[in-house]
Structures are given as structure tokens and as C-alpha cells.
Design an enzyme around this catalytic site. Structure first.
Site, PDB file in Angstrom:
ATOM      1  CB  CYS A  95      -0.841  -0.138   1.192  1.00 48.95           C
ATOM      2  SG  CYS A  95      -1.804   1.554   1.450  1.00 48.95           S
ATOM      3  CB  CYS A 102       0.861   1.336   4.720  1.00 52.59           C
ATOM      4  SG  CYS A 102      -0.608   0.458   4.859  1.00 52.59           S
ATOM      5  CG  HIS A 128      -3.919  -1.093   4.372  1.00 51.87           C
ATOM      6  ND1 HIS A 128      -3.927  -0.436   3.534  1.00 51.87           N
ATOM      7  CD2 HIS A 128      -4.771  -2.386   3.735  1.00 51.87           C
ATOM      8  CE1 HIS A 128      -4.181  -0.817   2.274  1.00 51.87           C
ATOM      9  NE2 HIS A 128      -4.771  -1.969   2.610  1.00 51.87           N
ATOM     10  CG  ASN A 170     -13.263  10.287  -4.504  1.00 49.09           C
ATOM     11  OD1 ASN A 170     -14.291  11.033  -4.349  1.00 49.09           O
ATOM     12  ND2 ASN A 170     -12.282  10.653  -5.122  1.00 49.09           N
ATOM     13  CB  SER A 194      -6.813   4.820  -6.314  1.00 48.97           C
ATOM     14  OG  SER A 194      -6.143   5.665  -5.312  1.00 48.97           O
ATOM     15  CG  HIS A 234      -4.152   3.415   4.160  1.00 48.40           C
ATOM     16  ND1 HIS A 234      -3.270   2.636   4.797  1.00 48.40           N
ATOM     17  CD2 HIS A 234      -4.313   4.366   4.869  1.00 48.40           C
ATOM     18  CE1 HIS A 234      -2.626   3.076   5.762  1.00 48.40           C
ATOM     19  NE2 HIS A 234      -3.328   4.478   5.891  1.00 48.40           N
ATOM     20  CG  HIS A 293      -6.959   7.952   0.863  1.00 47.97           C
ATOM     21  ND1 HIS A 293      -7.249   6.754   0.654  1.00 47.97           N
ATOM     22  CD2 HIS A 293      -6.756   8.506  -0.511  1.00 47.97           C
ATOM     23  CE1 HIS A 293      -7.568   6.565  -0.674  1.00 47.97           C
ATOM     24  NE2 HIS A 293      -7.544   7.656  -1.116  1.00 47.97           N
ATOM     25  CD  GLN A 343      -7.402  12.704  -4.000  1.00 49.61           C
ATOM     26  OE1 GLN A 343      -6.835  13.957  -4.708  1.00 49.61           O
ATOM     27  NE2 GLN A 343      -7.953  12.137  -4.706  1.00 49.61           N
TER      28      GLN A 343
HETATM   29  P1  H2U Z   1      -8.058   8.529  -4.380  1.00 52.48           P
HETATM   30  O1  H2U Z   1      -8.061   7.100  -3.845  1.00 52.48           O
HETATM   31  O2  H2U Z   1      -9.365   9.303  -4.140  1.00 52.48           O
HETATM   32  O3  H2U Z   1      -7.877   8.572  -6.002  1.00 52.48           O
HETATM   33  O4  H2U Z   1      -6.699   9.445  -3.823  1.00 52.48           O
HETATM   34  C1  H2U Z   1      -5.604   8.904  -3.901  1.00 52.48           C
HETATM   35  C2  H2U Z   1      -4.456   9.904  -4.321  1.00 52.48           C
HETATM   36  O5  H2U Z   1      -3.149   9.453  -3.975  1.00 52.48           O
HETATM   37  C3  H2U Z   1      -4.632   9.848  -6.147  1.00 52.48           C
HETATM   38  O6  H2U Z   1      -5.185  11.370  -6.348  1.00 52.48           O
HETATM   39  C4  H2U Z   1      -2.278   9.748  -5.007  1.00 52.48           C
HETATM   40  C5  H2U Z   1      -3.335   9.643  -6.210  1.00 52.48           C
HETATM   41  O7  H2U Z   1      -2.709  10.466  -7.297  1.00 52.48           O
HETATM   42  N1  H2U Z   1      -1.156   8.913  -5.195  1.00 52.48           N
HETATM   43  C6  H2U Z   1       0.116   9.586  -4.707  1.00 52.48           C
HETATM   44  O8  H2U Z   1       0.037  10.731  -4.502  1.00 52.48           O
HETATM   45  N2  H2U Z   1       1.346   8.562  -4.650  1.00 52.48           N
HETATM   46  C7  H2U Z   1       1.141   7.445  -4.821  1.00 52.48           C
HETATM   47  O9  H2U Z   1       2.187   6.572  -4.555  1.00 52.48           O
HETATM   48  C8  H2U Z   1       0.085   6.736  -5.460  1.00 52.48           C
HETATM   49  C9  H2U Z   1      -1.255   7.568  -5.475  1.00 52.48           C
END
Ligand code: H2U
Length: 351
Positions: A52, A55, A119, A159, A167, A170, A172, A174
Site C-alpha cells: 500500500c 501505509c 490499513h 472518495n 484507488s 487505506h 484517506h 484529498q
Molecule cells: P483517491 O483514492 O481518491 O484516488 O486518492 C488517492 C490519491 O493518491 C490519488 O489522487 C495519489 C493519487 O494521485 N497517489 C500519490 O500521491 N502517490 C502514490 O504513490 C500513489 C497515489
């Protein structure tokens, strides 16, 4: 002629915050469903996942390593949608002066906010004290980002769930901070200014007073906050957390209000999870005053939740056809949704 009934007859409801309408068709809730059924996402994650990127101690996509953080952690999004770089453009920010092909360069930055080092949890599985740390981080980020001279608006959001395009499970959220005020908060700002100029009170203060009298759309409340399904809700179980005291921004909260906010966040999301005994997906975010240095007395900040699920953990509401071409439509009424959220237990189903 039969008398109008909110529970039986198709009607339109007005959203005074966004100056828009929703079509409510309560008689349609009996319709059979043979369409798409989503997979119920597996919910047996380990407390730590070595693969992840959120993490503690793990490597992210850009090669940076996360610290061994103990509670919350924020970093610049490695794939930021907005960039801080200055670009030469014409007077007024317009790159193209053609009215039919308008282009404006947009500066900004994006942050990722980890809610917990674990996580395997989400907000409803965290304690009020732990969520309070998320609230404190949101406040700190809003203040720091908003203090930058080229940042006029800070959008905090989450989200949750693969169904919402998240995505990574974990916990989180934004933050996207930028030079312009985006459309949704801009619409809400215009409506709130109009209302405040006419009435001398914030639109949401008067709305809360009326809702607290009726009670039918209230899900939960505490000393400082109310969580309700708005009269004009578009998504089946849409909800809004609103502070009782009119405040333009989350940084205006007192210490007690911040804890009460963490508490109401926990309670609402527990009820969401309990509704279909699943980790309830949604997109949620805070709408608050721009960070353009103005006072914004008309603004009353609030946290909106837009969950897609309709009738089970696997059947979601589609915003297609009429919604795309005309205006949003819903079947189950906001009052029925609020009642169902009120009636589920306040203890998380996994406990
Ligand atoms: P979402 O799960 O809402 O997409 O948010 C995760 C964000 O984490 C996503 O915008 C970022 C992605 O660009 N990200 C990083 O900044 N670093 C990483 O190593 C993978 C994902």
C-alpha cells in the site's frame, strides 16, 4: 382529485443552495430491479499492507518513503491535478481572448491526507479522538494552503470505496487548492450572499431552524452539529453535516465544536455502514468560504455526503438518462431515507 402526498406523487424539490431542482418519484420504489449488481467489496484487509502506498514506512509511486506516522499524515499528491508553477499569460488570466474558446491557466496544488496509519479501518471504525485528529489536520491544511497568495479556494474531500473510484482502501482523503472558486461552491456562495442580504441571517441557519422543528429529515444531532438528509437530496442517502452556529470556515470552530464535529462524523458514517452492513461508499466534502482574504459572513460551512447505494450493498443509483439530460431524479424520499438512517443502530455492525 386526490390530495397531494409527498410519499405518493411525483414532485420537484428546489435546492436553494445551488438554485437547482430534483424530481422525486416516490411511487417508483416498488419497481423490480434486474440491472447491474455491484460486487460487495471484500472487507478483510490487514492492519498493514506492504504494497500500500499510504501505509507508514512504505514507498510511494514517486520513490518517496512515508514516515512511520502515528495518527494522521499529509503529503503533496505525486500525481497532482493542479500545479504551482507560474505560467506567462495575458492580463486577467485569460490565455485565449476568444469568447467561444476561453482558456484560463489554473494554479494550485493537491494534497493527500491519510486518516490513520491502519490499513484496515475507515472513519466509522475510528474513535472520536482519532477522527478529531483528522479534523485538526483539515483545519491546519485549510489555514496553510489558504494563506498562500495564489490560493483562493480549498476543497477538502474524500472518495470512499472502489465504486466511487477510490484507488486504495487505506483510509484517506484529498485536498485540491486553487486560484479560482470552482462551480459548486461558487453557486452556493452566490445563493448564500443573496439570502444573507435579504434576511440578515445565513441561509443554513434558517434552514436548520425549520428542520429542527420538523425533525423528519434529521438523522442525528449533538450540542453543536446536525446531520440530516436535505429536503432537496439527490442521492438516495445523501446527507449534510451542518454546524448549529453560523461559521464561514472550519477554522472558526471552537475546541468543543471540533470534537462535536468529529463525533457527528463518526455517528453518521456508522449509520451509513449499518444500513446495508457494508463499508458504505460515498464522495463527501466540505464546502466553506474561499480563502481570498474576504470575510464571507454569508457563508455557513457544511460537509456534504453523496453515497451511490440505493437498495442494498450491491445495487447503486445510476445518474444517467434523465439525470444527464434533464435534472436529477430520485425514488425513495429524503424523509424515508432519514427515517431508515435514524432507525439503524448507532453501534458499528462489526463490533
Ligand atoms: P483517491 O483514492 O481518491 O484516488 O486518492 C488517492 C490519491 O493518491 C490519488 O489522487 C495519489 C493519487 O494521485 N497517489 C500519490 O500521491 N502517490 C502514490 O504513490 C500513489 C497515489
Amino acid at each position: 382529485m386526490t390530495a397531494f402526498s409527498f410519499d405518493e406523487h411525483p414532485h420537484r424539490r428546489y435546492n436553494p443552495l445551488t438554485d437547482s431542482w430534483v424530481l422525486v418519484s416516490p411511487h417508483r420504489t416498488k419497481r423490480p430491479w434486474q440491472g447491474q449488481v455491484e460486487k460487495n467489496a471484500a472487507d478483510n484487509r490487514p492492519t498493514y499492507d506492504p504494497t500500500c502506498y499510504l501505509c507508514p514506512t512504505n514507498k510511494r509511486a514517486n520513490g518517496d518513503t512515508n514516515p512511520d506516522y502515528a495518527d494522521v499524515y499529509a503529503f503533496d499528491n505525486d500525481f497532482a491535478a493542479l500545479l504551482v508553477d507560474e505560467v506567462a499569460h495575458t492580463e486577467g488570466g485569460n490565455v485565449s481572448p476568444n469568447a467561444l474558446f476561453q482558456v484560463k491557466h489554473e494554479r494550485g496544488l493537491s494534497r493527500v491526507i491519510c486518516f490513520s496509519p491502519r490499513h484496515d479501518v475507515t472513519l466509522p471504525e475510528m474513535t472520536t479522538e482519532q477522527i478529531r485528529k483528522v479534523v485538526d489536520l483539515w483545519c491546519a491544511e485549510y489555514a496553510t494552503l489558504g494563506a498562500k497568495d495564489f490560493i483562493n479556494y480549498v476543497q477538502i474531500f474524500e472518495n470512499k470505496g472502489a465504486i466511487m473510484g477510490c484507488s486504495n482502501p487505506h483510509p484517506h482523503g484529498q485536498i485540491w487548492a486553487q486560484a479560482s472558486i470552482p462551480d459548486e461552491p461558487f453557486k452556493k456562495q452566490q445563493a448564500q450572499i443573496r439570502y444573507f442580504e435579504q434576511n440578515g441571517r445565513t441561509l443554513l441557519s434558517d434552514y436548520l431552524t425549520a428542520e429542527l422543528e420538523k425533525e423528519e429529515r434529521i438523522v442525528i444531532k449533538n450540542e453543536h452539529f446536525v446531520a440530516l438528509v436535505p429536503f432537496w437530496a439527490v442521492w438516495p442517502f445523501e446527507a449534510m453535516i451542518v454546524p448549529l452556529r453560523a461559521m464561514a470556515r472550519i477554522t472558526d470552530m471552537t475546541d468543543a465544536e471540533k470534537t462535536a464535529y468529529a463525533n457527528v462524523l463518526r455517528q453518521l458514517t456508522i449509520r451509513y455502514d449499518n444500513l446495508f452492513e457494508t463499508s458504505f461508499p460515498y464522495s463527501a466534502g466540505i464546502h466553506q468560504a474561499p480563502t481570498d482574504g474576504k470575510e464571507h459572513t454569508a457563508w455557513h460551512w457544511h460537509h456534504s455526503f453523496y453515497p451511490p447505494l440505493l437498495r442494498s450493498a450491491t445495487v447503486k443509483k445510476f445518474m444517467v438518462g434523465y439525470e444527464m439530460l434533464a435534472n436529477p431524479q430520485r425514488d425513495i424520499t429524503p424523509e424515508q431515507a432519514a427515517r431508515r438512517l435514524r432507525e439503524v443502530t448507532g453501534e458499528h455492525y462489526k463490533r
